[in-house]
Design an enzyme around this catalytic site. Structure first.
Site, PDB file in Angstrom:
ATOM      1  N   GLU A  74      14.520 -15.345 -38.773  1.00  0.00           N
ATOM      2  CA  GLU A  74      14.228 -13.891 -38.451  1.00  0.00           C
ATOM      3  C   GLU A  74      14.669 -13.056 -39.351  1.00  0.00           C
ATOM      4  O   GLU A  74      15.716 -13.209 -40.331  1.00  0.00           O
ATOM      5  CB  GLU A  74      15.471 -14.128 -37.394  1.00  0.00           C
ATOM      6  CG  GLU A  74      14.757 -14.038 -35.956  1.00  0.00           C
ATOM      7  CD  GLU A  74      15.805 -14.255 -34.753  1.00  0.00           C
ATOM      8  OE1 GLU A  74      17.027 -13.719 -34.885  1.00  0.00           O
ATOM      9  OE2 GLU A  74      15.373 -14.591 -33.652  1.00  0.00           O
TER      10      GLU A  74
ATOM     11  N   LYS B   8      17.055 -10.404 -40.982  1.00  0.00           N
ATOM     12  CA  LYS B   8      18.347  -9.909 -41.062  1.00  0.00           C
ATOM     13  C   LYS B   8      18.525  -8.277 -41.199  1.00  0.00           C
ATOM     14  O   LYS B   8      18.291  -8.051 -42.292  1.00  0.00           O
ATOM     15  CB  LYS B   8      19.198 -10.692 -41.917  1.00  0.00           C
ATOM     16  CG  LYS B   8      20.820 -10.481 -41.840  1.00  0.00           C
ATOM     17  CD  LYS B   8      21.353 -11.309 -43.151  1.00  0.00           C
ATOM     18  CE  LYS B   8      23.041 -11.036 -42.622  1.00  0.00           C
ATOM     19  NZ  LYS B   8      23.470  -9.988 -42.219  1.00  0.00           N
TER      20      LYS B   8
ATOM     21  N   ARG C  94      30.615  -6.510 -32.394  1.00  0.00           N
ATOM     22  CA  ARG C  94      30.912  -7.810 -32.825  1.00  0.00           C
ATOM     23  C   ARG C  94      32.454  -7.916 -32.642  1.00  0.00           C
ATOM     24  O   ARG C  94      33.132  -8.956 -32.341  1.00  0.00           O
ATOM     25  CB  ARG C  94      30.560  -7.995 -34.246  1.00  0.00           C
ATOM     26  CG  ARG C  94      31.043  -8.898 -34.782  1.00  0.00           C
ATOM     27  CD  ARG C  94      30.560  -8.952 -36.393  1.00  0.00           C
ATOM     28  NE  ARG C  94      30.984  -9.832 -37.214  1.00  0.00           N
ATOM     29  CZ  ARG C  94      30.393 -10.554 -38.544  1.00  0.00           C
ATOM     30  NH1 ARG C  94      29.142  -9.989 -38.707  1.00  0.00           N
ATOM     31  NH2 ARG C  94      30.915 -11.297 -39.079  1.00  0.00           N
TER      32      ARG C  94
ATOM     33  N   GLU D  21      20.907  -6.884 -32.814  1.00  0.00           N
ATOM     34  CA  GLU D  21      21.559  -6.063 -33.917  1.00  0.00           C
ATOM     35  C   GLU D  21      20.931  -4.546 -33.605  1.00  0.00           C
ATOM     36  O   GLU D  21      19.935  -4.432 -33.476  1.00  0.00           O
ATOM     37  CB  GLU D  21      20.985  -6.426 -35.148  1.00  0.00           C
ATOM     38  CG  GLU D  21      21.399  -5.767 -36.410  1.00  0.00           C
ATOM     39  CD  GLU D  21      23.045  -6.303 -36.771  1.00  0.00           C
ATOM     40  OE1 GLU D  21      23.381  -7.078 -36.071  1.00  0.00           O
ATOM     41  OE2 GLU D  21      23.210  -5.996 -37.932  1.00  0.00           O
TER      42      GLU D  21
ATOM     43  N   PHE E  91      17.911 -10.872 -30.296  1.00  0.00           N
ATOM     44  CA  PHE E  91      17.629 -12.296 -30.583  1.00  0.00           C
ATOM     45  C   PHE E  91      18.371 -13.329 -29.759  1.00  0.00           C
ATOM     46  O   PHE E  91      18.168 -14.576 -30.184  1.00  0.00           O
ATOM     47  CB  PHE E  91      18.100 -12.265 -32.086  1.00  0.00           C
ATOM     48  CG  PHE E  91      19.429 -11.910 -32.742  1.00  0.00           C
ATOM     49  CD1 PHE E  91      20.410 -12.706 -32.254  1.00  0.00           C
ATOM     50  CD2 PHE E  91      19.640 -10.818 -33.351  1.00  0.00           C
ATOM     51  CE1 PHE E  91      21.912 -12.145 -32.563  1.00  0.00           C
ATOM     52  CE2 PHE E  91      21.002 -10.232 -33.736  1.00  0.00           C
ATOM     53  CZ  PHE E  91      21.954 -11.042 -33.281  1.00  0.00           C
TER      54      PHE E  91
ATOM     55  N   ARG F 128      31.467 -19.993 -36.823  1.00  0.00           N
ATOM     56  CA  ARG F 128      30.628 -20.479 -37.826  1.00  0.00           C
ATOM     57  C   ARG F 128      30.391 -21.856 -37.854  1.00  0.00           C
ATOM     58  O   ARG F 128      31.511 -22.649 -38.138  1.00  0.00           O
ATOM     59  CB  ARG F 128      31.258 -20.046 -39.204  1.00  0.00           C
ATOM     60  CG  ARG F 128      31.305 -18.515 -39.302  1.00  0.00           C
ATOM     61  CD  ARG F 128      31.754 -18.044 -40.931  1.00  0.00           C
ATOM     62  NE  ARG F 128      32.418 -16.728 -40.761  1.00  0.00           N
ATOM     63  CZ  ARG F 128      32.035 -15.700 -40.694  1.00  0.00           C
ATOM     64  NH1 ARG F 128      30.451 -15.646 -40.818  1.00  0.00           N
ATOM     65  NH2 ARG F 128      32.548 -14.816 -40.778  1.00  0.00           N
TER      66      ARG F 128
ATOM     67  N   LYS G 181      22.640 -17.366 -43.130  1.00  0.00           N
ATOM     68  CA  LYS G 181      22.024 -16.125 -43.607  1.00  0.00           C
ATOM     69  C   LYS G 181      21.654 -16.057 -44.930  1.00  0.00           C
ATOM     70  O   LYS G 181      22.273 -16.930 -45.958  1.00  0.00           O
ATOM     71  CB  LYS G 181      23.117 -15.009 -43.265  1.00  0.00           C
ATOM     72  CG  LYS G 181      24.437 -15.150 -44.185  1.00  0.00           C
ATOM     73  CD  LYS G 181      25.525 -14.131 -43.515  1.00  0.00           C
ATOM     74  CE  LYS G 181      26.984 -14.445 -44.158  1.00  0.00           C
ATOM     75  NZ  LYS G 181      27.977 -13.714 -43.741  1.00  0.00           N
TER      76      LYS G 181
HETATM   77  P1  AMP Z   1      27.140 -11.191 -41.723  1.00  0.00           P
HETATM   78  O1  AMP Z   1      27.600  -9.866 -41.347  1.00  0.00           O
HETATM   79  O2  AMP Z   1      26.765 -11.087 -43.304  1.00  0.00           O
HETATM   80  O3  AMP Z   1      28.087 -12.326 -41.413  1.00  0.00           O
HETATM   81  O4  AMP Z   1      25.703 -11.779 -41.176  1.00  0.00           O
HETATM   82  C1  AMP Z   1      25.821 -11.902 -39.741  1.00  0.00           C
HETATM   83  C2  AMP Z   1      25.581 -10.568 -38.949  1.00  0.00           C
HETATM   84  O5  AMP Z   1      23.919 -10.467 -39.292  1.00  0.00           O
HETATM   85  C3  AMP Z   1      25.353 -10.955 -37.384  1.00  0.00           C
HETATM   86  O6  AMP Z   1      26.710 -10.724 -36.995  1.00  0.00           O
HETATM   87  C4  AMP Z   1      24.510  -9.772 -37.082  1.00  0.00           C
HETATM   88  O7  AMP Z   1      25.272  -8.732 -36.957  1.00  0.00           O
HETATM   89  C5  AMP Z   1      23.706  -9.598 -38.146  1.00  0.00           C
HETATM   90  N1  AMP Z   1      22.264  -9.756 -37.853  1.00  0.00           N
HETATM   91  C6  AMP Z   1      20.971  -9.277 -38.192  1.00  0.00           C
HETATM   92  N2  AMP Z   1      19.952  -9.900 -37.942  1.00  0.00           N
HETATM   93  C7  AMP Z   1      20.350 -10.780 -37.196  1.00  0.00           C
HETATM   94  C8  AMP Z   1      19.795 -11.728 -36.362  1.00  0.00           C
HETATM   95  N3  AMP Z   1      18.179 -11.567 -36.580  1.00  0.00           N
HETATM   96  N4  AMP Z   1      20.096 -13.059 -35.936  1.00  0.00           N
HETATM   97  C9  AMP Z   1      21.458 -12.898 -35.923  1.00  0.00           C
HETATM   98  N5  AMP Z   1      22.443 -11.986 -36.549  1.00  0.00           N
HETATM   99  C10 AMP Z   1      22.027 -10.927 -37.017  1.00  0.00           C
END
Ligand code: AMP
Length: 577
Positions: free
Chosen positions: A252, A254, A274, A304, A350, A434, A440
């Site tokens: 998906e 990001k 969050r 998001e 999502f 996690r 990601k």
């Molecule tokens: P990070 O903040 O770098 O740990 O990445 C995870 C975050 O990406 C999640 O907490 C969401 O806020 C964001 N995110 C953006 N797009 C998506 C998606 N398609 N699915 C899940 N999380 C997403």
């Protein structure tokens, strides 16, 4: 309960490093708590409410210092000196009670109820004169406190207890106090906490209804659930293989915005971040969009929230605004509708946690079917009366045939998004965890070598160390350093202690807990992105900088230059489209 008894518990917790000892101390307290149980489970961590309804006391260090002064009569300069020396206003309060010289003739002994309830009251003081009322109320508690009680009243007001009790210790103590303390019991308590986010409910249910009661605790509308978290992966094929093995995974977009948990019942919509903070009022456009889009009678949806430029939000080539821009909407308290027009939003959904039936234990593929059934996408309308509500863009792909995923990845970066999420379609929703089933992928930037130009002592556990470092890049045209951001993560305690020793030898000026430094130490940092920023004199700020190490081999003038930063910023913008 006398507050002195709780203070004794805090002292015993602080005196041991063993988590098992801490757990046993707490389990005994919880077992005997009676009516006070809900208050005690939050107070042991210096909280007054569950995380999702964080009671903001609005009590700063300076306000607390003034309350200590009023209660004890200790001179302000002496208090500031002590504070600077120890980094802990709790210890400063102990000293002030012992040495302040103010005698209280008639003092009423403190009870747990009084301390808890008074601090909660303080949180509700607002408007003109509220600062003064807060100081008076806090001073009132301190005037009745003995030295050690004053330590913990102050630490509770500031939310740093320094007794080393984390969420895990409270969870284990509940499992020991009211269940058999086995691994299975801990898992039951943990699940109950993940869906309720509230130890008050969990502890009371464990005591009054046991394991069966805990098992039946469920997602409750308008009480946010902890969100599932992602781990990094280095490449698309590695990510697909990890998340989906030989099968197909879900890739998906990001999006770079704000994680948003949408709770809906009929016409009532509430939004949580969050960190479980409620942001419903800040996003009336999203509330209206969700009302229109969601047909399910009740639902909790995960997505998001992304801000776009007003002239592109209704086109196929939407331009996302940087996360910093969008976060202005979260902080905004007035003219909220104008802000919605300035930064119109789209929610990219999502996941579906419940649609009346709890879906946490169902595979993602099923939750996605339920998500599709729960809402019909709506476009953002002109004037941002209504935000867009859409599905996240996705494809299914296997590690053996990553073509479609690569196309999606390129599309995400071209459209200005961060990268891809790679998901296991069989995975359950694991709140707060996690678990490697949610990955990601994003382009990483090369680390930079930057010079420490000034620093601030940390707060809390690391308060005697210079944990906040301002970083500069070298500008050869004027032979000086331009700041590009502030670093506060990535070091171990040992690294930070050693770094503090070095930096304290370079101090050129001190102002309270801030120090200016001779630019001599070069550190290597990684970061997610370079962003334009008016906050620093370079005009840029690093997003999420992390300490990698000290570059002993580099002279400050060999640090990365402003020109290089500018180049990196441009190349990053080019890749992002
Ligand atoms: P990070 O903040 O770098 O740990 O990445 C995870 C975050 O990406 C999640 O907490 C969401 O806020 C964001 N995110 C953006 N797009 C998506 C998606 N398609 N699915 C899940 N999380 C997403």
């Amino acid at each position: 309960m006398d507050y002195a008894a709780l203070v004794d518990v805090y002292d015993r917790l602080a005196a041991t490093d063993s988590n098992n000892d801490k757990r046993d101390i707490l389990a005994a307290v919880f077992a005997d708590a009676g009516e006070l149980l809900p208050r005690l489970v939050t107070l042991v961590r210096g909280r007054l409410s569950p995380a999702y309804n964080r009671t903001e006391l609005g009590v700063s260090s300076n306000l607390t210092l003034e309350a200590i002064r009023r209660a004890t009569g200790a001179p302000e300069t002496a208090l500031r000196d002590r504070w600077q020396g120890t980094g802990d206003l709790g210890d400063t309060a102990v000293w002030a009670v012992e040495n302040g010289g103010q005698q209280t003739l008639f003092s009423t002994p403190l009870t747990v109820e009084r301390v808890h309830d008074k601090l909660r009251d303080i949180a509700t003081y607002e408007g003109a004169g509220s600062q003064d009322r807060k100081i008076d109320a806090l001073a009132g508690l301190l005037a009745d406190a003995d030295a050690n009680e004053a330590r913990y009243v102050v630490r509770t007001a500031l939310g740093h207890m320094r007794v080393g009790v984390g969420e895990g210790t409270v969870r284990d103590a509940i499992a020991h106090a009211f269940l058999d303390g086995s691994t299975a019991a801990i898992t039951v308590v943990e699940r109950a906490f993940q869906v309720t986010t509230d130890f008050r409910v969990v502890a009371k249910t464990a005591r009054d209804e046991g394991r069966i009661g805990l098992d039946s605790l469920d997602i409750d509308l308008f009480r946010p659930v902890q969100v599932m978290l992602a781990e990094k992966t280095e490449s698309l094929t590695a990510g697909l293989a990890d998340a989906a093995g030989d099968g197909e995974g879900l890739c998906e977009y990001k999006y770079d915005g704000i994680r948003i948990q949408v709770h809906v019942r009929g016409n009532e919509v509430r939004l949580f971040t969050r960190r479980l903070e409620e942001v419903t009022e800040q996003f009336p456009d999203v509330v209206r969009g969700v009302r229109e889009a969601v047909s399910a009678e009740m639902a909790v949806l995960d997505g998001e929230l992304v801000g776009y430029t007003p002239d592109t939000v209704r086109t196929d080539d939407r331009e996302p605004v940087p996360f910093q821009e969008l976060s202005r909407r979260v902080k905004r308290e007035s003219n909220i509708e104008a802000m919605a027009r300035e930064i119109p939003a789209v929610v990219h959904l999502f996941d579906c946690l419940t649609d009346g039936e709890t879906l946490l234990d169902r595979p993602l593929s099923e939750r996605l079917d339920r998500l599709r059934a729960a809402f019909e996408p709506v476009d953002p309308d002109p004037g941002a009366v209504r935000a867009g509500v859409e599905h996240s863009r996705s494809v299914r792909a296997a590690a053996t045939d990553p073509g479609p995923a690569e196309t999606l990845y390129r599309g995400a970066l071209d459209a200005g998004h961060e990268g891809l999420m790679i998901k296991n379609l069989d995975a359950t929703y694991q709140p707060g965890r996690r678990v490697g089933r949610l990955l990601k992928l994003k382009p990483t930037m090369e680390p930079l070598d930057l010079v420490v130009t000034r620093a601030t002592y940390s707060e809390g556990r690391r308060s005697e160390w210079l944990g906040r470092l301002y970083l500069g890049c070298y500008d050869p045209s004027v032979d000086s350093f331009s700041e590009v951001g502030r670093l506060s993560t990535g070091y171990t305690d040992d690294e930070l202690a050693a770094l503090t020793d070095r930096l304290e030898g370079l101090v050129t000026a001190r102002d309270g807990r801030d120090v200016d430094l001779r630019p001599a130490v070069v550190v290597e940092v990684e970061y997610e992105e370079i962003q334009p920023s008016p906050e620093y004199d370079s005009g840029y700020a690093l997003r999420f900088p992390r300490f990698l190490g000290v570059r002993e081999d580099l002279d400050p003038t060999a640090a990365d230059t402003l020109d290089r930063l500018t180049d990196l910023y441009r190349s990053q913008s080019a890749t992002n489209g």
